[in-house]
Design a protein around this motif. Structure first.
Motif, PDB file in Angstrom:
ATOM      1  N   ALA A  11       0.820  -1.358  -0.011  1.00  0.00           N
ATOM      2  CA  ALA A  11      -0.069  -0.068   0.062  1.00  0.00           C
ATOM      3  C   ALA A  11       1.000   1.185   0.115  1.00  0.00           C
ATOM      4  CB  ALA A  11      -0.826  -0.069   1.144  1.00  0.00           C
ATOM      5  N   PHE A  12       2.168   1.066   0.382  1.00  0.00           N
ATOM      6  CA  PHE A  12       2.834   2.386   0.501  1.00  0.00           C
ATOM      7  C   PHE A  12       3.933   2.580  -0.552  1.00  0.00           C
ATOM      8  CE2 PHE A  12       1.832   1.217   4.811  1.00  0.00           C
ATOM      9  CZ  PHE A  12       1.364   2.271   5.047  1.00  0.00           C
ATOM     10  N   LEU A  13       3.653   1.690  -1.652  1.00  0.00           N
ATOM     11  CA  LEU A  13       4.435   1.755  -2.953  1.00  0.00           C
ATOM     12  C   LEU A  13       3.859   2.787  -3.926  1.00  0.00           C
ATOM     13  CD1 LEU A  13       5.093  -2.269  -3.607  1.00  0.00           C
ATOM     14  CD2 LEU A  13       6.790  -0.506  -2.802  1.00  0.00           C
ATOM     15  N   ARG A  14       4.483   3.219  -4.736  1.00  0.00           N
ATOM     16  CA  ARG A  14       4.125   4.113  -5.490  1.00  0.00           C
ATOM     17  C   ARG A  14       3.005   3.587  -6.674  1.00  0.00           C
ATOM     18  NH1 ARG A  14       8.285   7.483  -8.935  1.00  0.00           N
ATOM     19  NH2 ARG A  14       8.502   9.189  -7.410  1.00  0.00           N
ATOM     20  N   VAL A  15       2.200   4.543  -7.080  1.00  0.00           N
ATOM     21  CA  VAL A  15       1.081   4.165  -7.996  1.00  0.00           C
ATOM     22  C   VAL A  15       1.708   3.164  -9.023  1.00  0.00           C
ATOM     23  CG1 VAL A  15      -0.799   5.166  -9.361  1.00  0.00           C
ATOM     24  CG2 VAL A  15      -0.093   6.137  -7.340  1.00  0.00           C
ATOM     25  N   GLY A  16       0.951   2.004  -9.189  1.00  0.00           N
ATOM     26  CA  GLY A  16       0.996   1.306 -10.274  1.00  0.00           C
ATOM     27  C   GLY A  16       2.154   0.063 -10.026  1.00  0.00           C
ATOM     28  N   ARG A  17       2.811   0.079  -8.898  1.00  0.00           N
ATOM     29  CA  ARG A  17       3.606  -0.954  -8.390  1.00  0.00           C
ATOM     30  C   ARG A  17       3.163  -1.582  -7.155  1.00  0.00           C
ATOM     31  NH1 ARG A  17       9.579   2.186  -8.622  1.00  0.00           N
ATOM     32  NH2 ARG A  17       9.434   3.113 -10.657  1.00  0.00           N
ATOM     33  N   ASP A  18       1.884  -1.575  -7.107  1.00  0.00           N
ATOM     34  CA  ASP A  18       1.338  -2.424  -6.055  1.00  0.00           C
ATOM     35  C   ASP A  18       0.685  -3.621  -6.292  1.00  0.00           C
ATOM     36  OD1 ASP A  18      -0.670  -1.278  -7.510  1.00  0.00           O
ATOM     37  OD2 ASP A  18      -1.756   0.016  -5.830  1.00  0.00           O
ATOM     38  N   PHE A  19       1.077  -4.243  -7.705  1.00  0.00           N
ATOM     39  CA  PHE A  19       0.615  -5.372  -8.304  1.00  0.00           C
ATOM     40  C   PHE A  19       0.722  -6.668  -7.182  1.00  0.00           C
ATOM     41  CE2 PHE A  19       1.625  -9.471 -10.153  1.00  0.00           C
ATOM     42  CZ  PHE A  19       0.456  -9.783 -11.007  1.00  0.00           C
ATOM     43  N   TYR A  20       1.863  -6.756  -6.593  1.00  0.00           N
ATOM     44  CA  TYR A  20       2.131  -7.924  -5.728  1.00  0.00           C
ATOM     45  C   TYR A  20       1.131  -7.651  -4.441  1.00  0.00           C
ATOM     46  CZ  TYR A  20       5.927  -8.976  -8.788  1.00  0.00           C
ATOM     47  OH  TYR A  20       6.605  -9.780  -9.638  1.00  0.00           O
ATOM     48  N   GLY A  21       0.766  -6.702  -4.027  1.00  0.00           N
ATOM     49  CA  GLY A  21      -0.234  -6.507  -2.999  1.00  0.00           C
ATOM     50  C   GLY A  21      -1.419  -6.971  -3.243  1.00  0.00           C
ATOM     51  N   PHE A  22      -1.916  -6.623  -4.453  1.00  0.00           N
ATOM     52  CA  PHE A  22      -2.965  -7.252  -4.678  1.00  0.00           C
ATOM     53  C   PHE A  22      -3.330  -8.888  -5.083  1.00  0.00           C
ATOM     54  CE2 PHE A  22      -3.930  -2.616  -6.000  1.00  0.00           C
ATOM     55  CZ  PHE A  22      -5.145  -2.593  -5.479  1.00  0.00           C
ATOM     56  N   LEU A  23      -2.407  -9.078  -5.612  1.00  0.00           N
ATOM     57  CA  LEU A  23      -1.836 -10.560  -5.681  1.00  0.00           C
ATOM     58  C   LEU A  23      -1.971 -11.418  -4.327  1.00  0.00           C
ATOM     59  CD1 LEU A  23      -1.419 -13.037  -7.621  1.00  0.00           C
ATOM     60  CD2 LEU A  23       1.057 -12.388  -7.497  1.00  0.00           C
ATOM     61  N   ALA A  24      -1.094 -10.626  -3.414  1.00  0.00           N
ATOM     62  CA  ALA A  24      -1.277 -11.417  -2.067  1.00  0.00           C
ATOM     63  C   ALA A  24      -2.575 -11.478  -1.455  1.00  0.00           C
ATOM     64  CB  ALA A  24       0.030 -10.615  -1.300  1.00  0.00           C
ATOM     65  N   ALA A  25      -3.175 -10.301  -1.757  1.00  0.00           N
ATOM     66  CA  ALA A  25      -4.574 -10.250  -1.008  1.00  0.00           C
ATOM     67  C   ALA A  25      -5.694 -11.233  -1.587  1.00  0.00           C
ATOM     68  CB  ALA A  25      -5.222  -8.693  -1.203  1.00  0.00           C
ATOM     69  N   LEU A  26      -5.226 -11.491  -2.915  1.00  0.00           N
ATOM     70  CA  LEU A  26      -6.160 -12.494  -3.597  1.00  0.00           C
ATOM     71  C   LEU A  26      -6.102 -14.019  -2.973  1.00  0.00           C
ATOM     72  CD1 LEU A  26      -6.101 -11.280  -7.197  1.00  0.00           C
ATOM     73  CD2 LEU A  26      -8.214 -11.405  -5.865  1.00  0.00           C
ATOM     74  N   VAL A  27      -4.848 -14.339  -2.581  1.00  0.00           N
ATOM     75  CA  VAL A  27      -4.562 -15.665  -2.297  1.00  0.00           C
ATOM     76  C   VAL A  27      -5.403 -16.231  -1.166  1.00  0.00           C
ATOM     77  CG1 VAL A  27      -2.634 -17.199  -1.593  1.00  0.00           C
ATOM     78  CG2 VAL A  27      -2.046 -15.699  -3.376  1.00  0.00           C
ATOM     79  N   PRO A  28      -5.391 -15.896  -0.215  1.00  0.00           N
ATOM     80  CA  PRO A  28      -5.877 -16.569   1.090  1.00  0.00           C
ATOM     81  C   PRO A  28      -7.647 -16.611   0.596  1.00  0.00           C
ATOM     82  CG  PRO A  28      -4.676 -14.906   1.975  1.00  0.00           C
ATOM     83  CD  PRO A  28      -4.755 -14.684   0.468  1.00  0.00           C
ATOM     84  N   PRO A  29      -8.384 -15.619   0.207  1.00  0.00           N
ATOM     85  CA  PRO A  29      -9.742 -16.030  -0.049  1.00  0.00           C
ATOM     86  C   PRO A  29     -10.045 -16.847  -1.030  1.00  0.00           C
ATOM     87  CG  PRO A  29      -9.210 -13.596  -0.580  1.00  0.00           C
ATOM     88  CD  PRO A  29      -8.067 -14.214  -0.002  1.00  0.00           C
ATOM     89  N   THR A  30      -9.144 -16.615  -2.006  1.00  0.00           N
ATOM     90  CA  THR A  30      -9.384 -17.908  -3.423  1.00  0.00           C
ATOM     91  C   THR A  30      -9.029 -19.300  -2.929  1.00  0.00           C
ATOM     92  OG1 THR A  30      -8.456 -16.291  -4.778  1.00  0.00           O
ATOM     93  CG2 THR A  30      -8.471 -18.496  -5.645  1.00  0.00           C
ATOM     94  N   VAL A  31      -8.068 -19.525  -2.043  1.00  0.00           N
ATOM     95  CA  VAL A  31      -7.711 -20.651  -1.465  1.00  0.00           C
ATOM     96  C   VAL A  31      -9.108 -21.488  -0.666  1.00  0.00           C
ATOM     97  CG1 VAL A  31      -6.213 -22.246   0.324  1.00  0.00           C
ATOM     98  CG2 VAL A  31      -5.086 -20.538  -1.505  1.00  0.00           C
ATOM     99  N   TRP A  32      -9.524 -20.498   0.311  1.00  0.00           N
ATOM    100  CA  TRP A  32     -10.533 -20.714   0.951  1.00  0.00           C
ATOM    101  C   TRP A  32     -11.724 -21.180   0.204  1.00  0.00           C
ATOM    102  CZ3 TRP A  32      -6.858 -20.192   4.322  1.00  0.00           C
ATOM    103  CH2 TRP A  32      -7.074 -20.842   5.514  1.00  0.00           C
TER     104      TRP A  32
END
Length: 114
Positions: free
Chosen positions: A38-59
């Motif tokens: 969330a503290f990265l520059r605009v456009g560089r937060d791809f890995y944050g969104f990817l990480a956010a998707l992993v747990p609920p997708t697994v569940w």
């Protein structure tokens, strides 16, 4: 989830691999990556969104597997909840255009006429 984990009803696919407390670490690690991104520059937060998707997708996958196998018929509602309120919202948020604040010219920062 670490101290007093919930029942693992419907999560048989996951608990076959390891204990529910170990799966709690997936949420923790992905949450840290997401928060840090969330503290990265605009456009560089791809890995944050990817990480956010992993747990609920697994569940959602685990609950869907429980429904298909007949282990937990009510899991379809939980799977749909994870897919809509978690995965769907994260995917929507990842597509919202972001704009960074333009940098001020040095003269304006120092109070000098432009």
């Amino acid at each position: 989830m670490l101290v007093d984990p919930p029942t693992a009803q419907g999560l048989g696919l996951l608990t076959q691999l390891c204990d529910i407390r170990h799966w709690a670490w997936l949420w923790i690690v992905c949450g840290i990556v997401t928060s840090g991104s969330a503290f990265l520059r605009v456009g560089r937060d791809f890995y944050g969104f990817l990480a956010a998707l992993v747990p609920p997708t697994v569940w959602a996958i685990a609950y869907t597997a429980a429904v298909v196998s007949g282990e937990y018929s009510r899991g379809i509602y939980v799977a749909l909840w994870y897919l809509t309120s978690h995965v769907g919202v994260i995917l929507w948020a990842s597509r919202v255009p972001e704009h960074s604040v333009p940098h001020m010219p040095r003269a304006a920062r120092e109070g000098r006429p432009g």
